[in-house]
Structure formats: structure tokens, C-alpha cells
Design a protein around this motif. Structure first.
Motif, mmCIF file in Angstrom:
data_model
loop_
_atom_site.group_PDB
_atom_site.id
_atom_site.type_symbol
_atom_site.label_atom_id
_atom_site.label_comp_id
_atom_site.label_asym_id
_atom_site.label_seq_id
_atom_site.Cartn_x
_atom_site.Cartn_y
_atom_site.Cartn_z
ATOM 1 N N LEU A 5 0.827 -1.205 0.000
ATOM 2 C CA LEU A 5 0.000 0.000 0.000
ATOM 3 C C LEU A 5 0.859 1.253 0.000
ATOM 4 O O LEU A 5 0.542 2.243 -0.667
ATOM 5 C CB LEU A 5 -0.920 -0.012 1.222
ATOM 6 N N LEU A 6 1.975 1.211 0.747
ATOM 7 C CA LEU A 6 2.879 2.343 0.786
ATOM 8 C C LEU A 6 3.469 2.607 -0.597
ATOM 9 O O LEU A 6 3.581 3.752 -1.045
ATOM 10 C CB LEU A 6 3.995 2.094 1.798
ATOM 11 N N LEU A 7 3.852 1.532 -1.295
ATOM 12 C CA LEU A 7 4.393 1.675 -2.640
ATOM 13 C C LEU A 7 3.366 2.271 -3.596
ATOM 14 O O LEU A 7 3.685 3.097 -4.449
ATOM 15 C CB LEU A 7 4.874 0.317 -3.160
ATOM 16 N N LEU A 8 2.117 1.836 -3.446
ATOM 17 C CA LEU A 8 1.058 2.371 -4.302
ATOM 18 C C LEU A 8 0.869 3.865 -4.062
ATOM 19 O O LEU A 8 0.706 4.645 -5.007
ATOM 20 C CB LEU A 8 -0.246 1.620 -4.028
ATOM 21 N N VAL A 9 0.876 4.253 -2.795
ATOM 22 C CA VAL A 9 0.715 5.670 -2.464
ATOM 23 C C VAL A 9 1.868 6.492 -3.037
ATOM 24 O O VAL A 9 1.665 7.565 -3.621
ATOM 25 C CB VAL A 9 0.613 5.854 -0.935
ATOM 26 N N LEU A 10 3.100 5.964 -2.882
ATOM 27 C CA LEU A 10 4.255 6.675 -3.419
ATOM 28 C C LEU A 10 4.182 6.788 -4.936
ATOM 29 O O LEU A 10 4.511 7.829 -5.511
ATOM 30 C CB LEU A 10 5.545 5.952 -3.007
ATOM 31 N N ALA A 11 3.747 5.702 -5.582
ATOM 32 C CA ALA A 11 3.653 5.718 -7.040
ATOM 33 C C ALA A 11 2.649 6.756 -7.520
ATOM 34 O O ALA A 11 2.839 7.381 -8.562
ATOM 35 C CB ALA A 11 3.267 4.332 -7.558
ATOM 36 N N LEU A 12 1.580 6.955 -6.745
ATOM 37 C CA LEU A 12 0.539 7.885 -7.154
ATOM 38 C C LEU A 12 0.843 9.325 -6.756
ATOM 39 O O LEU A 12 0.560 10.256 -7.510
ATOM 40 C CB LEU A 12 -0.799 7.462 -6.533
ATOM 41 N N LEU A 13 1.444 9.518 -5.578
ATOM 42 C CA LEU A 13 1.605 10.861 -5.039
ATOM 43 C C LEU A 13 2.962 11.496 -5.319
ATOM 44 O O LEU A 13 3.052 12.715 -5.491
ATOM 45 C CB LEU A 13 1.365 10.846 -3.525
ATOM 46 N N PHE A 14 4.033 10.692 -5.362
ATOM 47 C CA PHE A 14 5.370 11.259 -5.536
ATOM 48 C C PHE A 14 5.493 12.096 -6.810
ATOM 49 O O PHE A 14 6.068 13.192 -6.774
ATOM 50 C CB PHE A 14 6.424 10.147 -5.525
ATOM 51 N N PRO A 15 4.986 11.639 -7.963
ATOM 52 C CA PRO A 15 5.105 12.463 -9.173
ATOM 53 C C PRO A 15 4.452 13.832 -9.057
ATOM 54 O O PRO A 15 4.924 14.792 -9.675
ATOM 55 C CB PRO A 15 4.427 11.601 -10.247
ATOM 56 N N TRP A 16 3.365 13.957 -8.272
ATOM 57 C CA TRP A 16 2.720 15.260 -8.116
ATOM 58 C C TRP A 16 3.676 16.250 -7.452
ATOM 59 O O TRP A 16 3.843 17.379 -7.912
ATOM 60 C CB TRP A 16 1.447 15.126 -7.303
ATOM 61 N N GLY A 17 4.301 15.820 -6.363
ATOM 62 C CA GLY A 17 5.228 16.700 -5.665
ATOM 63 C C GLY A 17 6.479 16.979 -6.472
ATOM 64 O O GLY A 17 6.957 18.125 -6.528
ATOM 65 N N ALA A 18 7.027 15.935 -7.103
ATOM 66 C CA ALA A 18 8.248 16.109 -7.886
ATOM 67 C C ALA A 18 8.000 16.994 -9.102
ATOM 68 O O ALA A 18 8.856 17.804 -9.477
ATOM 69 C CB ALA A 18 8.778 14.741 -8.324
ATOM 70 N N ALA A 19 6.845 16.843 -9.738
ATOM 71 C CA ALA A 19 6.530 17.674 -10.897
ATOM 72 C C ALA A 19 6.395 19.144 -10.496
ATOM 73 O O ALA A 19 6.868 20.043 -11.209
ATOM 74 C CB ALA A 19 5.240 17.190 -11.557
#
Length: 332
Positions: A5-19
Motif C-alpha cells: 500500500l505504501l508503494l502504491l501511495v508513493l507511485a501515485l503521489l510522488f510524481p505530483w510533488g516532484a513535478a
């Protein structure tokens, strides 16, 4: 399960912050640097998203390598197959969208070349006998080298010095291979919706890159600003032809482009800005690479741990996984 679940959250949310970070960084960099930061960030973030999906899709396959019966896997982790199926479905949709978008880009380029077939000129310039106002850089296609395409309507709308600005602008697009950077960001935007903002930002900075090259070529920033404004106004008043809009002289937020040209020439990053840029790029690269490696290794350790628990063999689990297990739980 908690780790997944943590990996899924990172996959979905990390690009928003990095972008968002990449866009903020691009605003304080010269146009050329900004374009490379945005393109590189889009490619890395798209690759990281795909890595997570591939890892989740391979969970049942990794279990089979450990000789775990699927029934036992589902008993311990009922979500294994649904999660893998969802990841596979998402990747299938992404593949279809990628192929579709690639075909659209090639079709757009083909139509642009067809629209320029009636053009005449010497060297890299093609003048199309149309009253519509348009100008664009036409990338190489099927053995035909790149050309600058300008309509007669556009040539009539500009003064002599402004025409020089226009041609220098489009030649900058060709020399910098801006169509390739645009294509990378465009395809990356298919992978994750957060990357669409990077694509839109890149369009502006590609135009700014070409604007600065044009201003340097004619040696007059005010003339360059006047040419950009006049070309945009003429195109708006008379309509646009079926050219190549990805590298058109009137694309991007024109008022911001004109304002930037009326200001001082942008300088390379110095001091704190350079350090901030290097740090942001390093964080993006390291985070993406480390995330992909950790995912692959962590999933393998997870399946190995589960196999030992289910088959009743001694744990022998590595310290890495013991740490994860203590932090997140075994997933049962």
C-alpha cells in the motif's frame, strides 16, 4: 500488505510533488536549462511509475518462483492477485495510450509535411503561398531534412527585421531538436496525469529558448519582442493553417514571452540557485533509481519471507526485510 500500500501511495503521489518542484525550479532557470530539467524530470518520473507497476504485477510470478501454491498465497494475502491484475490493467491501458499518442504525433507531422509540399524556397526555408498567417519548424521526416515553413500571409504581416526574428526563432527549434523534447514530455504525460503540467510548462520554455536565440541572432531584444507580439496578433486575427502547432511561432503564453524579451537577458544559474537546481535534480534521480531498486529487492524479500512462513522452513530472512517487517508488519 502495508508495504505494498505504501508503494502504491508513493507511485501515485510522488510524481505530483516532484513535478511541482521541477516546475518551480524551471521558473528560476534560463530557458535552455529549464527545458532539460522539465524533460528529464518527466522521463524519470514516468519510468519510476512504470517500475512500481511492473513490480506489483510480478508478485504472483515471484511467488511461483519460490514454489508457493497460489491458493496459499491468496490465503495469506487475498489482495495479491487483485493488486497484480490492477497493475497489469493499468500498464495495458498505458501501452494503448502510448501507441495511440505516438501515432497521433506521427500523423500530425505527416499532415504538416503535406501542407508544406506547395512551398518554395532555398535552403531550409519553405514559403507556402497561403494568405493564412502561420510559421512553424518542421522536423525531419522520412529522409527529408527539417525545414522552416512560413506562409505568405505571415511574411506580409511582419517587417523585414521581424522576419529575421521569426526565421531565427524557428531555426532554433530545429537546431535544438525541440520536437524530441516535446515528444518525450508528451508521451510521459500519458503515464501519469501529474506529468501533464510538466508538458505544458515545457511548451512555454521551449518557446522562450527559441525567443532568446532569435533575440541574440538579431541583437535586439525589443525587435524580437515586437516580432513575437505582431506574429501572434496576426495569427489570431486571420486564423491558423494546418501546420505543426507543437513548434509554431505563436504557441505558448505570448504575453509572458513578450514580457520576458522586454526584460534583461537571462543569466546562467549562480550560487544558491545552482546548488538548489543540482540538489533537486539529484533528489529526483536518486529517489527514482532507489525506489525502483528497493521495490524489486523488497518484493523478492517479501515473497521469500512468505514462502518460508507458509512452508514452515526457518525464516533466515535478511536484516533488510526484518527491518521492514518491524516497521510495516508482515502483511498478514
Amino acid at each position: 500488505m502495508t508495504l505494498v500500500l505504501l508503494l502504491l501511495v508513493l507511485a501515485l503521489l510522488f510524481p505530483w510533488g516532484a513535478a511541482a518542484l521541477a516546475r518551480r525550479l524551471a521558473q528560476v532557470l534560463p530557458p535552455r536549462w529549464a527545458c532539460w530539467v522539465l524533460t528529464g524530470s518527466a522521463a524519470l518520473l514516468a519510468g519510476g511509475t512504470i517500475s512500481v507497476l511492473v513490480g506489483l504485477f510480478h508478485v504472483p510470478f515471484l511467488a511461483s518462483l519460490e514454489n508457493l501454491p497460489l491458493a496459499q498465497v491468496l490465503e495469506e494475502w487475498p489482495a495479491a492477485v487483485p493488486v497484480a491484475s490492477a497493475a497489469g490493467a493499468v500498464m495495458l491501458v498505458q501501452l494503448v495510450l502510448l501507441v495511440r499518442r505516438w501515432i497521433q504525433l506521427r500523423s500530425l507531422l505527416k499532415r504538416a509535411w503535406l501542407s508544406a509540399d506547395e512551398g518554395t524556397g532555398d535552403g531550409d526555408l519553405l514559403v507556402v503561398p497561403e494568405d493564412e498567417v502561420d510559421a512553424f519548424a518542421l522536423p525531419a521526416y522520412r529522409g527529408r531534412r527539417g525545414r522552416v515553413v512560413v506562409t505568405v500571409g505571415m511574411m506580409r504581416s511582419l517587417k523585414e527585421r521581424e522576419r529575421e526574428v521569426l526565421l531565427a526563432h524557428e531555426r532554433s527549434h530545429l537546431a535544438g531538436h525541440h520536437h524530441l523534447l516535446s515528444a518525450v514530455a508528451d508521451l510521459a504525460a500519458v503515464i501519469h496525469p501529474a506529468l501533464r503540467n510538466l508538458r505544458d510548462s515545457l511548451i512555454f520554455h521551449l518557446e522562450r529558448w527559441a525567443d532568446e536565440d532569435a533575440a541574440a541572432a538579431v541583437g535586439d531584444r525589443r525587435t524580437a519582442a515586437a516580432a513575437v507580439a505582431r506574429a501572434a496578433l496576426a495569427g489570431s486575427a486571420h486564423g491558423r493553417s494546418s501546420g505543426y502547432p507543437l513548434l509554431s511561432a505563436t504557441s505558448g503564453p505570448v504575453p509572458r514571452r513578450v514580457e520576458a524579451l522586454l526584460g534583461p537577458e537571462p543569466q546562467g544559474p549562480r550560487g544558491g540557485v545552482r546548488k538548489a537546481g543540482a540538489t533537486a535534480l539529484a533528489v529526483t534521480v536518486v529517489s527514482t533509481a532507489a525506489g525502483a531498486l528497493a521495490l524489486a529487492y523488497g518484493l523478492h524479500e517479501y515473497v521469500e519471507y512468505a514462502s518460508r512462513q507458509l512452508l514452515g522452513t526457518p525464516s533466515g530472512c535478511s536484516g533488510f526485510w526484518n527491518t521492514l517487517d518491524a516497521l510495516f508488519g508482515s502483511g498478514r
